[in-house]
Design an enzyme around this catalytic site. Structure first.
Site, PDB file in Angstrom:
ATOM      1  N   LYS A   1       0.834  -1.219   0.000  1.00 17.12           N
ATOM      2  CA  LYS A   1       0.000   0.000   0.000  1.00 17.12           C
ATOM      3  C   LYS A   1       0.860   1.256   0.000  1.00 17.12           C
ATOM      4  O   LYS A   1       0.446   2.285  -0.524  1.00 17.12           O
ATOM      5  CB  LYS A   1      -0.950   0.005   1.195  1.00 17.12           C
ATOM      6  CG  LYS A   1      -1.982  -1.104   1.104  1.00 17.12           C
ATOM      7  CD  LYS A   1      -3.389  -0.611   1.235  1.00 17.12           C
ATOM      8  CE  LYS A   1      -4.308  -1.672   0.638  1.00 17.12           C
ATOM      9  NZ  LYS A   1      -5.666  -1.637   1.020  1.00 17.12           N
TER      10      LYS A   1
ATOM     11  N   LYS B   1     -10.866  -4.587  -3.758  1.00 16.83           N
ATOM     12  CA  LYS B   1     -11.984  -3.677  -4.030  1.00 16.83           C
ATOM     13  C   LYS B   1     -11.540  -2.256  -4.332  1.00 16.83           C
ATOM     14  O   LYS B   1     -12.266  -1.504  -4.978  1.00 16.83           O
ATOM     15  CB  LYS B   1     -13.007  -3.709  -2.886  1.00 16.83           C
ATOM     16  CG  LYS B   1     -12.511  -3.283  -1.529  1.00 16.83           C
ATOM     17  CD  LYS B   1     -13.687  -3.251  -0.570  1.00 16.83           C
ATOM     18  CE  LYS B   1     -13.413  -4.031   0.696  1.00 16.83           C
ATOM     19  NZ  LYS B   1     -12.277  -3.518   1.506  1.00 16.83           N
TER      20      LYS B   1
ATOM     21  N   LYS C   1      -3.890  -9.850  -6.457  1.00 21.78           N
ATOM     22  CA  LYS C   1      -5.136 -10.170  -5.748  1.00 21.78           C
ATOM     23  C   LYS C   1      -6.284  -9.282  -6.227  1.00 21.78           C
ATOM     24  O   LYS C   1      -6.074  -8.096  -6.466  1.00 21.78           O
ATOM     25  CB  LYS C   1      -4.890  -9.927  -4.253  1.00 21.78           C
ATOM     26  CG  LYS C   1      -6.020 -10.350  -3.339  1.00 21.78           C
ATOM     27  CD  LYS C   1      -5.699 -10.004  -1.891  1.00 21.78           C
ATOM     28  CE  LYS C   1      -6.066  -8.582  -1.543  1.00 21.78           C
ATOM     29  NZ  LYS C   1      -7.331  -8.396  -0.844  1.00 21.78           N
TER      30      LYS C   1
END
Ligand code: ATP
Ligand code: LTN
Length: 333
Positions: free
Chosen positions: A117, A202, A199
């Site tokens: 992230k 969302k 992956k």
């Protein structure tokens, strides 16, 4: 209530950082539903985790409510489970601060999610993004959870939570239950349809199938899914990651084994296989989407669920927090 107290406890949560995906369902929520009778379950909408990356306030508010509707539509019964919004129970933030003082900088630096992230949000690497796993540990430990049903990507965070709990227990005598991750055998890591190397997430709309997608959108997304030029429906994660991901999704949605699916599609190309995967997903998601739409229209019902949930959660959380505060030497109020 007496017998409920004998049940082992479960805690899990999902961030309202985007619309829920097929990954959220297959990796986490589906398991939550199967556990609700056997365990005392607490399921959270972790809005405080969501703000570790920038959110649009009105969207965050809307998604928090929609996510509760989705939890219920997936089959979670508000009379059996505690369902609440993380920021409504201030004990999470309080315990998180304390646990941060029992967590090493080095431990947090090793977290894969933080490394990924902080690459994705290189212009906004906040202290909150770094200490995110400490807040997650507080979520779990406040409720003395035995099991934490999550997808594969969260295993590392649950292990860190165990380490923090063990360290605290060692210093001050037994305080926290040591939690175990509970990861599904099939569907623990659904990959992006556009890039089977990463992956399905969302907050990354490319290659995502959302639980609320219309059937025609689901069909279109699977038709475009990245595969390979071999045209053989075979499970081989290394050489055929795209097809293997589609097989995993197909099996998780239809209940068939990988071998049964390979046999069923033997000699048939992706032109037959892909629409069949899409059909299985459409049928799996249809009742959930319809029920979510119905529930979203009933805002006062959803409000009553999360208010009651926060009240019940707070009762449990405060007991743990008071115990911790006493043990570490905070003066009683
Ligand atoms: P974000 O993009 O905001 O990081 P996310 O889509 O990765 O979100 P989370 O909120 O981090 O989802 O995860 C919710 C739960 O669903 C966790 O238990 C996580 O392990 C699981 N999960 C998320 N994505 C997948 C996936 N692709 N496959 C299997 N499980 C998943
Ligand atoms: N970090 C998790 C969400 C999460 C969670 C939790 C999961 C926050 N607190 C406690 C299980 C238990 C994620 O899926 N990104």
């Amino acid at each position: 209530m007496e017998s409920q107290n004998q049940k082992k406890r479960i805690f899990s949560g999902i961030q309202p950082s985007g619309e829920l995906t097929l990954g959220s369902y297959m990796g986490a929520i589906r398991n939550w539903v199967t556990l609700q009778d056997e365990y005392e379950c607490i399921y959270c909408i972790v809005d405080m985790h969501a703000i570790t990356v920038r959110q649009v306030p009105a969207e965050l508010r809307r998604r928090s409510l929609v996510q509760l509707a989705e939890y219920i539509a997936c089959g979670l019964d508000p009379s059996k489970n505690v369902m609440f919004i993380q920021s409504h129970v201030p004990q999470h933030a309080e315990l998180s601060w304390i646990l941060g003082c029992y967590t090493q900088f080095g431990e947090l630096s090793r977290m894969t999610q933080f490394k990924m992230k902080s690459q994705q949000h290189a212009d906004n690497i906040t202290a909150g993004l770094f200490t995110y796993p400490v807040l997650m540990a507080a979520d779990i430990l406040l409720y003395q959870a035995d099991l934490v049903p999550v997808g594969e990507d969260q295993k590392q965070h649950v292990e860190l939570c165990r380490d923090i709990a063990q360290r605290f227990n060692g210093l001050y005598s037994d305080t926290f239950t040591l939690p175990e991750p509970f990861i599904p055998k099939l569907g623990a890591r659904i990959m992006s349809l556009g890039d089977p190397g990463s992956k399905m997430s969302k907050s990354d709309p490319d290659g995502c199938v959302y639980m609320m997608d219309k059937p025609e959108d689901i069909q279109r997304k699977f038709k475009r899914a990245v595969t390979d030029c071999e045209a053989a429906v075979k499970f081989d994660k290394v050489n055929k990651p795209g097809v293997s991901n589609l097989l995993t999704i197909y099996c998780a949605a239809s209940g068939k084994t990988v071998q049964e699916a390979e046999e069923a599609f033997a000699g048939q190309g992706y032109g037959v296989f892909k629409p069949a995967v899409a059909d299985a997903v459409v049928e799996l998601m249809r009742p959930i989407r319809e029920e979510t739409e119905r529930l979203i229209a009933d805002k006062s019902y959803l409000e009553s669920v999360y208010r009651d949930g926060a009240r019940r959660a707070q009762g449990i959380a405060q007991k743990t927090l008071s115990k911790v505060q006493r043990k570490i030497g905070f003066l009683a109020r």
